[in-house]
Design a protein around this motif. Sequence first.
Motif, PDB file in Angstrom:
ATOM      1  N   ILE A 335       0.842  -1.206   0.000  1.00 49.11           N
ATOM      2  CA  ILE A 335       0.000   0.000   0.000  1.00 49.11           C
ATOM      3  C   ILE A 335       0.874   1.253   0.000  1.00 49.11           C
ATOM      4  O   ILE A 335       0.600   2.238  -0.710  1.00 49.11           O
ATOM      5  CB  ILE A 335      -0.954  -0.006   1.219  1.00 49.11           C
ATOM      6  CG1 ILE A 335      -2.050  -1.062   1.026  1.00 49.11           C
ATOM      7  CG2 ILE A 335      -1.579   1.368   1.430  1.00 49.11           C
ATOM      8  CD1 ILE A 335      -3.027  -1.154   2.165  1.00 49.11           C
ATOM      9  N   THR A 336       1.926   1.251   0.793  1.00 55.80           N
ATOM     10  CA  THR A 336       2.836   2.400   0.837  1.00 55.80           C
ATOM     11  C   THR A 336       3.449   2.663  -0.534  1.00 55.80           C
ATOM     12  O   THR A 336       3.525   3.818  -0.992  1.00 55.80           O
ATOM     13  CB  THR A 336       3.951   2.162   1.871  1.00 55.80           C
ATOM     14  OG1 THR A 336       3.364   1.910   3.142  1.00 55.80           O
ATOM     15  CG2 THR A 336       4.878   3.360   1.952  1.00 55.80           C
ATOM     16  N   LYS A 337       3.880   1.611  -1.187  1.00 54.83           N
ATOM     17  CA  LYS A 337       4.460   1.749  -2.523  1.00 54.83           C
ATOM     18  C   LYS A 337       3.434   2.315  -3.504  1.00 54.83           C
ATOM     19  O   LYS A 337       3.762   3.194  -4.320  1.00 54.83           O
ATOM     20  CB  LYS A 337       4.954   0.382  -3.008  1.00 54.83           C
ATOM     21  CG  LYS A 337       5.539   0.396  -4.416  1.00 54.83           C
ATOM     22  CD  LYS A 337       5.972  -0.994  -4.843  1.00 54.83           C
ATOM     23  CE  LYS A 337       6.483  -0.990  -6.287  1.00 54.83           C
ATOM     24  NZ  LYS A 337       6.912  -2.345  -6.719  1.00 54.83           N
ATOM     25  N   GLU A 348      -8.417   6.001  -5.644  1.00 53.60           N
ATOM     26  CA  GLU A 348      -9.649   5.455  -5.073  1.00 53.60           C
ATOM     27  C   GLU A 348      -9.481   3.985  -4.683  1.00 53.60           C
ATOM     28  O   GLU A 348      -9.966   3.545  -3.633  1.00 53.60           O
ATOM     29  CB  GLU A 348     -10.794   5.606  -6.073  1.00 53.60           C
ATOM     30  CG  GLU A 348     -12.137   5.156  -5.506  1.00 53.60           C
ATOM     31  CD  GLU A 348     -13.284   5.384  -6.476  1.00 53.60           C
ATOM     32  OE1 GLU A 348     -14.391   4.884  -6.200  1.00 53.60           O
ATOM     33  OE2 GLU A 348     -13.073   6.053  -7.519  1.00 53.60           O
ATOM     34  N   ALA A 349      -8.771   3.238  -5.518  1.00 55.90           N
ATOM     35  CA  ALA A 349      -8.541   1.820  -5.210  1.00 55.90           C
ATOM     36  C   ALA A 349      -7.718   1.669  -3.939  1.00 55.90           C
ATOM     37  O   ALA A 349      -7.994   0.786  -3.108  1.00 55.90           O
ATOM     38  CB  ALA A 349      -7.832   1.152  -6.385  1.00 55.90           C
ATOM     39  N   PHE A 353      -8.391  -0.423  -0.427  1.00 56.19           N
ATOM     40  CA  PHE A 353      -7.462  -1.399   0.157  1.00 56.19           C
ATOM     41  C   PHE A 353      -7.119  -1.037   1.606  1.00 56.19           C
ATOM     42  O   PHE A 353      -6.933  -1.929   2.440  1.00 56.19           O
ATOM     43  CB  PHE A 353      -6.184  -1.475  -0.679  1.00 56.19           C
ATOM     44  CG  PHE A 353      -6.337  -2.278  -1.945  1.00 56.19           C
ATOM     45  CD1 PHE A 353      -6.440  -3.656  -1.893  1.00 56.19           C
ATOM     46  CD2 PHE A 353      -6.385  -1.663  -3.182  1.00 56.19           C
ATOM     47  CE1 PHE A 353      -6.579  -4.411  -3.050  1.00 56.19           C
ATOM     48  CE2 PHE A 353      -6.527  -2.396  -4.348  1.00 56.19           C
ATOM     49  CZ  PHE A 353      -6.627  -3.774  -4.287  1.00 56.19           C
ATOM     50  N   GLU A 354      -7.046   0.244   1.922  1.00 55.56           N
ATOM     51  CA  GLU A 354      -6.764   0.675   3.305  1.00 55.56           C
ATOM     52  C   GLU A 354      -7.962   0.431   4.212  1.00 55.56           C
ATOM     53  O   GLU A 354      -7.819  -0.038   5.349  1.00 55.56           O
ATOM     54  CB  GLU A 354      -6.377   2.153   3.318  1.00 55.56           C
ATOM     55  CG  GLU A 354      -4.989   2.447   2.785  1.00 55.56           C
ATOM     56  CD  GLU A 354      -4.618   3.907   2.900  1.00 55.56           C
ATOM     57  OE1 GLU A 354      -3.541   4.213   3.451  1.00 55.56           O
ATOM     58  OE2 GLU A 354      -5.411   4.765   2.459  1.00 55.56           O
ATOM     59  N   ASN A 355      -9.174   0.749   3.728  1.00 57.82           N
ATOM     60  CA  ASN A 355     -10.380   0.623   4.552  1.00 57.82           C
ATOM     61  C   ASN A 355     -10.735  -0.829   4.857  1.00 57.82           C
ATOM     62  O   ASN A 355     -11.321  -1.119   5.898  1.00 57.82           O
ATOM     63  CB  ASN A 355     -11.559   1.304   3.859  1.00 57.82           C
ATOM     64  CG  ASN A 355     -11.385   2.809   3.753  1.00 57.82           C
ATOM     65  OD1 ASN A 355     -10.637   3.413   4.527  1.00 57.82           O
ATOM     66  ND2 ASN A 355     -12.057   3.434   2.795  1.00 57.82           N
ATOM     67  N   TRP A 356     -10.389  -1.741   3.948  1.00 55.10           N
ATOM     68  CA  TRP A 356     -10.760  -3.143   4.111  1.00 55.10           C
ATOM     69  C   TRP A 356      -9.538  -4.012   4.382  1.00 55.10           C
ATOM     70  O   TRP A 356      -9.522  -5.208   4.041  1.00 55.10           O
ATOM     71  CB  TRP A 356     -11.483  -3.639   2.862  1.00 55.10           C
ATOM     72  CG  TRP A 356     -12.801  -2.970   2.619  1.00 55.10           C
ATOM     73  CD1 TRP A 356     -13.021  -1.879   1.847  1.00 55.10           C
ATOM     74  CD2 TRP A 356     -14.067  -3.357   3.162  1.00 55.10           C
ATOM     75  NE1 TRP A 356     -14.357  -1.549   1.851  1.00 55.10           N
ATOM     76  CE2 TRP A 356     -15.025  -2.441   2.665  1.00 55.10           C
ATOM     77  CE3 TRP A 356     -14.494  -4.370   4.011  1.00 55.10           C
ATOM     78  CZ2 TRP A 356     -16.378  -2.526   2.985  1.00 55.10           C
ATOM     79  CZ3 TRP A 356     -15.838  -4.448   4.330  1.00 55.10           C
ATOM     80  CH2 TRP A 356     -16.752  -3.543   3.832  1.00 55.10           C
ATOM     81  N   GLU A 357      -8.534  -3.458   5.015  1.00 51.98           N
ATOM     82  CA  GLU A 357      -7.284  -4.192   5.241  1.00 51.98           C
ATOM     83  C   GLU A 357      -7.502  -5.486   6.016  1.00 51.98           C
ATOM     84  O   GLU A 357      -6.980  -6.543   5.643  1.00 51.98           O
ATOM     85  CB  GLU A 357      -6.277  -3.302   5.979  1.00 51.98           C
ATOM     86  CG  GLU A 357      -4.961  -4.004   6.284  1.00 51.98           C
ATOM     87  CD  GLU A 357      -3.980  -3.106   7.034  1.00 51.98           C
ATOM     88  OE1 GLU A 357      -3.008  -3.642   7.575  1.00 51.98           O
ATOM     89  OE2 GLU A 357      -4.191  -1.881   7.075  1.00 51.98           O
TER      90      GLU A 357
END
Length: 411
Positions: A335-337, A348-349, A353-357
């Motif tokens: 995610i950081t990358k 948006e994607a 990915f952050e919200n549903w980690e």
Amino acid sequence: MHLQNINNLLNLQDVVITKSPEKIGETWIFELKPSLHIQSCPCCHSHHVIRKGSNGYRYIRHLPLFDCKTQLKVPKIRMQCKECHANFSWNYWFVQEKSRFTNALTAKVGNDTIGSTVTHVAQTHVISYSSCERMFKTELETLVCNLEQKAQTLSKNTNKLVLGIDDFAIRKGHSYNTGIHDIRNGSLLQVISGRKLEELREDVRKQAKLYQLQPVAVVMDLAKYYHTFAKETFPHAIRIADRFHVNRYILDSLQSIRRRVRKEKPKYYQLLKGKKSLLSRRSDSLSNQEVLQVEQLLSLSPHLKAVYELKEELITWYECSSNIEQANYVYKKWITKAKLLSIPELAEAIRTFENWEEEITNYHKHRFTNASVEGRNNKIKAIQRRCYFMRNKHYYLLRIKAECNLHVMEL
């Protein structure tokens, strides 16, 4: 052929053939009579009955023999009970009262219609459409009742049960149904009318026994109402975001970049046109020629190349993470990358990915997906197309449950 052998061939009990069969056209006619002289009274079950003659013969269709239709000619014997003075006709066990078809033929027609259409089976057995439909509905009621009980018992006794939740369209964009699936045993447990949260809760109130199951995990897409429903109904189960639905977010970003590059660089328009499938596929499934094509496409834009590499890294993460701790660590790095790339189509994607980690990384606790569920949804869509849908909602649901759970009888 001896009459005894013909009796064995017909496989009908309590009746015997009286004379050699007669063939008229493409139909064999067998004349039968009861092997007993009297039959107990259906009202008081007394054996003190008398025969009062016969009112002619009754013609009944039976299973075909030697690719020909079979007609059974049985006498209509009148009986009277001495105890209760009831008058009744002889009841043959192999056929229902007033029916023109034996129970064996009814079951055969009903089973043949599963996976086919009423019209096709009616033509095959040379039976009217209305009779074939009636036989099918009769068998369907009994079959689905048995299948539901067996599927639910199987799920209840399954160790580490995993459920799948997904919707399928009745009319795309307008109305939907929701299926509750047993992923381990490959069965459809329930079809819920609608997919809104309140509709799901209403089904829990109606079918409380079904929702007493204790799954260890529930697999679904990223629809919030499904996760809320799963959290309320199965509080001890972990929620897993379906891998293939998660992949779609990064694939959508990739295709958005492809379309942008196609507009910004008109000279590459034809080169990029129609390459959606090629870029979406896994790199290890490409042929040598396709690998060269992909490399040529990625050289047209650094953004396209970067997101393509992210897509491949996500696939590797899903398949190669050895435990949940490693999966969490690599996922955060990924995610950081992705955020450092600062690509508009990707923003948006990445938020998704952050919200549903937690739900996404839970895949590495129980590595299950909704692939079998999607396959069952495709089967349901095929049923709808094959039958031009079904106006009767009750039999529509029964047919879905029958065709999706037929393999349960073999377990």
